[in-house]
Design a protein around this motif. Structure first.
Motif, PDB file in Angstrom:
ATOM      1  N   LEU A 163      -7.398   3.147 -14.646  1.00 16.42           N
ATOM      2  CA  LEU A 163      -8.454   2.493 -13.882  1.00 16.42           C
ATOM      3  C   LEU A 163      -9.700   2.179 -14.707  1.00 16.42           C
ATOM      4  CD1 LEU A 163      -8.246   4.595 -10.595  1.00 16.42           C
ATOM      5  CD2 LEU A 163      -7.217   2.360 -11.054  1.00 16.42           C
ATOM      6  N   ASN A 164     -10.016   3.021 -15.675  1.00 11.75           N
ATOM      7  CA  ASN A 164     -11.262   2.832 -16.431  1.00 11.75           C
ATOM      8  C   ASN A 164     -11.049   2.250 -17.819  1.00 11.75           C
ATOM      9  OD1 ASN A 164     -10.025   5.222 -17.222  1.00 11.75           O
ATOM     10  ND2 ASN A 164     -11.957   6.150 -17.879  1.00 11.75           N
ATOM     11  N   GLY A 165      -9.816   1.888 -18.154  1.00 13.14           N
ATOM     12  CA  GLY A 165      -9.561   1.203 -19.412  1.00 13.14           C
ATOM     13  C   GLY A 165      -9.542   2.070 -20.647  1.00 13.14           C
ATOM     14  N   ASP A 166      -9.314   3.378 -20.475  1.00 13.96           N
ATOM     15  CA  ASP A 166      -9.281   4.264 -21.641  1.00 13.96           C
ATOM     16  C   ASP A 166      -7.865   4.465 -22.176  1.00 13.96           C
ATOM     17  OD1 ASP A 166      -8.140   5.846 -19.708  1.00 13.96           O
ATOM     18  OD2 ASP A 166      -9.553   7.526 -19.934  1.00 13.96           O
ATOM     19  N   GLY A 167      -6.916   3.761 -21.608  1.00 12.23           N
ATOM     20  CA  GLY A 167      -5.532   3.872 -22.063  1.00 12.23           C
ATOM     21  C   GLY A 167      -4.753   5.011 -21.447  1.00 12.23           C
ATOM     22  N   LYS A 168      -5.390   5.794 -20.580  1.00  9.45           N
ATOM     23  CA  LYS A 168      -4.729   6.929 -19.943  1.00  9.45           C
ATOM     24  C   LYS A 168      -4.669   6.708 -18.438  1.00  9.45           C
ATOM     25  CE  LYS A 168      -6.602  10.117 -23.416  1.00  9.45           C
ATOM     26  NZ  LYS A 168      -7.450  11.318 -23.631  1.00  9.45           N
ATOM     27  N   PRO A 169      -3.496   6.785 -17.837  1.00 13.83           N
ATOM     28  CA  PRO A 169      -3.380   6.554 -16.393  1.00 13.83           C
ATOM     29  C   PRO A 169      -3.977   7.700 -15.580  1.00 13.83           C
ATOM     30  CG  PRO A 169      -1.272   7.227 -17.293  1.00 13.83           C
ATOM     31  CD  PRO A 169      -2.191   7.034 -18.473  1.00 13.83           C
ATOM     32  N   GLU A 170      -4.615   7.345 -14.489  1.00 13.68           N
ATOM     33  CA  GLU A 170      -5.146   8.324 -13.552  1.00 13.68           C
ATOM     34  C   GLU A 170      -4.169   8.509 -12.392  1.00 13.68           C
ATOM     35  OE1 GLU A 170      -8.138   7.560 -16.133  1.00 13.68           O
ATOM     36  OE2 GLU A 170      -7.453   5.951 -14.797  1.00 13.68           O
ATOM     37  N   ALA A 171      -4.051   9.734 -11.934  1.00 10.37           N
ATOM     38  CA  ALA A 171      -3.273  10.005 -10.728  1.00 10.37           C
ATOM     39  C   ALA A 171      -4.126   9.614  -9.522  1.00 10.37           C
ATOM     40  CB  ALA A 171      -2.897  11.474 -10.659  1.00 10.37           C
ATOM     41  N   ILE A 172      -3.534   8.841  -8.611  1.00  7.98           N
ATOM     42  CA  ILE A 172      -4.254   8.324  -7.450  1.00  7.98           C
ATOM     43  C   ILE A 172      -3.564   8.822  -6.185  1.00  7.98           C
ATOM     44  CG2 ILE A 172      -4.989   6.216  -6.251  1.00  7.98           C
ATOM     45  CD1 ILE A 172      -4.503   4.817  -9.066  1.00  7.98           C
ATOM     46  N   SER A 173      -4.361   9.291  -5.227  1.00  5.32           N
ATOM     47  CA  SER A 173      -3.776   9.735  -3.958  1.00  5.32           C
ATOM     48  C   SER A 173      -4.709   9.399  -2.810  1.00  5.32           C
ATOM     49  CB  SER A 173      -3.511  11.250  -3.982  1.00  5.32           C
ATOM     50  OG  SER A 173      -4.722  11.972  -4.041  1.00  5.32           O
ATOM     51  N   LEU A 174      -4.108   9.237  -1.632  1.00  5.62           N
ATOM     52  CA  LEU A 174      -4.871   8.928  -0.422  1.00  5.62           C
ATOM     53  C   LEU A 174      -4.386   9.841   0.687  1.00  5.62           C
ATOM     54  CD1 LEU A 174      -6.931   7.007   0.969  1.00  5.62           C
ATOM     55  CD2 LEU A 174      -4.965   5.598   1.620  1.00  5.62           C
ATOM     56  N   GLU A 175      -5.321  10.581   1.292  1.00  6.70           N
ATOM     57  CA  GLU A 175      -4.991  11.500   2.368  1.00  6.70           C
ATOM     58  C   GLU A 175      -5.813  11.155   3.600  1.00  6.70           C
ATOM     59  OE1 GLU A 175      -5.808  15.327   0.760  1.00  6.70           O
ATOM     60  OE2 GLU A 175      -4.187  15.270  -0.709  1.00  6.70           O
ATOM     61  N   TRP A 176      -5.398  11.701   4.732  1.00  2.78           N
ATOM     62  CA  TRP A 176      -6.063  11.438   6.006  1.00  2.78           C
ATOM     63  C   TRP A 176      -6.555  12.745   6.603  1.00  2.78           C
ATOM     64  CZ3 TRP A 176      -8.678   8.572   9.017  1.00  2.78           C
ATOM     65  CH2 TRP A 176      -8.655   8.672  10.415  1.00  2.78           C
ATOM     66  N   ASP A 177      -7.897  12.845   6.802  1.00  2.00           N
ATOM     67  CA  ASP A 177      -8.507  14.006   7.434  1.00  2.00           C
ATOM     68  C   ASP A 177      -8.715  13.659   8.903  1.00  2.00           C
ATOM     69  OD1 ASP A 177     -10.092  16.069   8.367  1.00  2.00           O
ATOM     70  OD2 ASP A 177     -11.277  16.223   6.538  1.00  2.00           O
ATOM     71  N   GLU A 178      -7.730  14.010   9.717  1.00  2.00           N
ATOM     72  CA  GLU A 178      -7.746  13.616  11.124  1.00  2.00           C
ATOM     73  C   GLU A 178      -8.920  14.211  11.886  1.00  2.00           C
ATOM     74  OE1 GLU A 178      -4.641  13.433  14.912  1.00  2.00           O
ATOM     75  OE2 GLU A 178      -4.070  14.420  13.043  1.00  2.00           O
ATOM     76  N   LYS A 179      -9.316  15.436  11.554  1.00  2.32           N
ATOM     77  CA  LYS A 179     -10.403  16.094  12.267  1.00  2.32           C
ATOM     78  C   LYS A 179     -11.723  15.354  12.083  1.00  2.32           C
ATOM     79  CE  LYS A 179      -8.451  20.765  12.161  1.00  2.32           C
ATOM     80  NZ  LYS A 179      -8.662  22.169  11.719  1.00  2.32           N
ATOM     81  N   LYS A 180     -11.932  14.794  10.915  1.00  2.00           N
ATOM     82  CA  LYS A 180     -13.197  14.097  10.631  1.00  2.00           C
ATOM     83  C   LYS A 180     -13.064  12.579  10.712  1.00  2.00           C
ATOM     84  CE  LYS A 180     -15.118  17.705   7.652  1.00  2.00           C
ATOM     85  NZ  LYS A 180     -15.719  18.015   6.320  1.00  2.00           N
ATOM     86  N   PRO A 198       0.824  -1.207   0.000  1.00  2.00           N
ATOM     87  CA  PRO A 198       0.000   0.000   0.000  1.00  2.00           C
ATOM     88  C   PRO A 198       0.860   1.260   0.000  1.00  2.00           C
ATOM     89  CG  PRO A 198      -0.804  -1.578   1.620  1.00  2.00           C
ATOM     90  CD  PRO A 198       0.517  -2.083   1.149  1.00  2.00           C
ATOM     91  N   ALA A 199       0.415   2.271  -0.751  1.00  2.00           N
ATOM     92  CA  ALA A 199       1.140   3.541  -0.839  1.00  2.00           C
ATOM     93  C   ALA A 199       0.132   4.687  -0.771  1.00  2.00           C
ATOM     94  CB  ALA A 199       1.939   3.613  -2.137  1.00  2.00           C
ATOM     95  N   LYS A 200       0.637   5.883  -0.520  1.00  2.00           N
ATOM     96  CA  LYS A 200      -0.238   7.053  -0.437  1.00  2.00           C
ATOM     97  C   LYS A 200      -0.504   7.674  -1.802  1.00  2.00           C
ATOM     98  CE  LYS A 200      -0.874   6.727   3.909  1.00  2.00           C
ATOM     99  NZ  LYS A 200      -0.402   7.667   4.915  1.00  2.00           N
ATOM    100  N   SER A 201       0.246   7.269  -2.829  1.00  2.00           N
ATOM    101  CA  SER A 201       0.003   7.773  -4.179  1.00  2.00           C
ATOM    102  C   SER A 201       0.397   6.711  -5.196  1.00  2.00           C
ATOM    103  CB  SER A 201       0.779   9.068  -4.430  1.00  2.00           C
ATOM    104  OG  SER A 201       2.170   8.833  -4.355  1.00  2.00           O
ATOM    105  N   ALA A 202      -0.239   6.774  -6.357  1.00  2.00           N
ATOM    106  CA  ALA A 202       0.037   5.802  -7.416  1.00  2.00           C
ATOM    107  C   ALA A 202      -0.482   6.371  -8.726  1.00  2.00           C
ATOM    108  CB  ALA A 202      -0.604   4.463  -7.111  1.00  2.00           C
TER     109      ALA A 202
END
Length: 243
Positions: free
Chosen positions: A37-54, A29-33
């Motif tokens: 994802l949708n098979g259109d031949g173009k990569p999507e930028a993927i990110s995961l963040e943490w909202d500690e307050k919520k 697992p990583a915070k970005s990749a």
């Protein structure tokens, strides 16, 4: 309901081949990749963040964003998985928790516009692209393996229920105790002798509410019956407590 003898005999031959080790995800697992994802031949930028307050994670893919609750567990990271190799799409798994008791992998699909929740599994052990996910969780001295299946039309992942879970471990009886005829009939079918070897073949939830288990045990004399978790833990030795 009492299980028929031929079924139990067959289980004796097969359940000891149950997986004893917990497999690890091939991708860390990583915070970005970046991935298509949708098979259109173009990569999507993927990110995961943490909202500690919520107490929420924020997952982004392409121009889409989705939030998820984690019960206070900061996410470990996100991985790209292929649940169905028959399409061109890939899915995302957000991993939370650090033990077998709080691990979760929350699954999402991206259609090019939005991220859609597919459901979650306790741990994403194996996904080979056939629509099936295998999920392992350690239960003190054995590995519980659950199966989940992807319903592509409904867009969700659901558990495939099992009546019994394969265990496949051996132990030595240090204090004699009985094996019950069935999960509902407590009458003894066998009295295990001190010093004898037993095989713990399978486990079944002790109640519909979950929690503890009852265990299908084969005695050294070839008899099959049910034992409680307490008897196995307190009156045997050699069970592989670890994990």
């Amino acid at each position: 309901m009492t299980t028929k003898a031929p079924v139990l005999t067959a289980m004796t031959l097969t359940l000891l081949t149950a997986p004893l080790a917990r497999a690890q995800d091939a991708q860390e697992p990583a915070k970005s990749a970046s991935a298509d994802l949708n098979g259109d031949g173009k990569p999507e930028a993927i990110s995961l963040e943490w909202d500690e307050k919520k107490d929420q994670f924020v997952l982004k893919a392409g121009g889409a964003t989705v939030r998820g609750d984690t019960s206070g567990n900061e996410p470990i990271g996100v991985t790209v998985v292929d649940l169905d190799s028959g399409d061109k799409r890939k899915e995302l798994a957000v991993h939370t928790g650090e033990t077998d008791y709080d691990k979760q992998a929350r699954l999402y699909a991206f259609d090019g516009k939005a991220l859609k929740a597919l459901g979650s599994v306790p741990a994403l052990t194996e996904a080979k692209g056939n629509g099936i996910i295998l999920s392992d969780s350690w239960q003190g001295f054995w590995n519980r393996r659950d199966k989940f299946a992807l319903d592509a039309k409904a867009g969700k992942v659901s558990e495939v229920p099992q009546e019994l879970y394969a265990v496949g471990v051996e132990a030595t009886v240090k204090q004699s105790f009985p094996l019950a005829r069935s999960r509902t009939d407590k009458a003894a079918v066998a009295m295990l002798a001190q010093g004898s070897r037993i095989q713990v073949l399978a486990a079944a939830p002790a109640s519909k509410k979950g929690g503890d288990y009852l265990y299908l045990v084969k005695s050294s004399t070839g008899l099959l019956g049910w034992a409680t978790a307490k008897d196995l833990q307190e009156k045997t030795e050699g069970l592989p407590f670890a994990g």
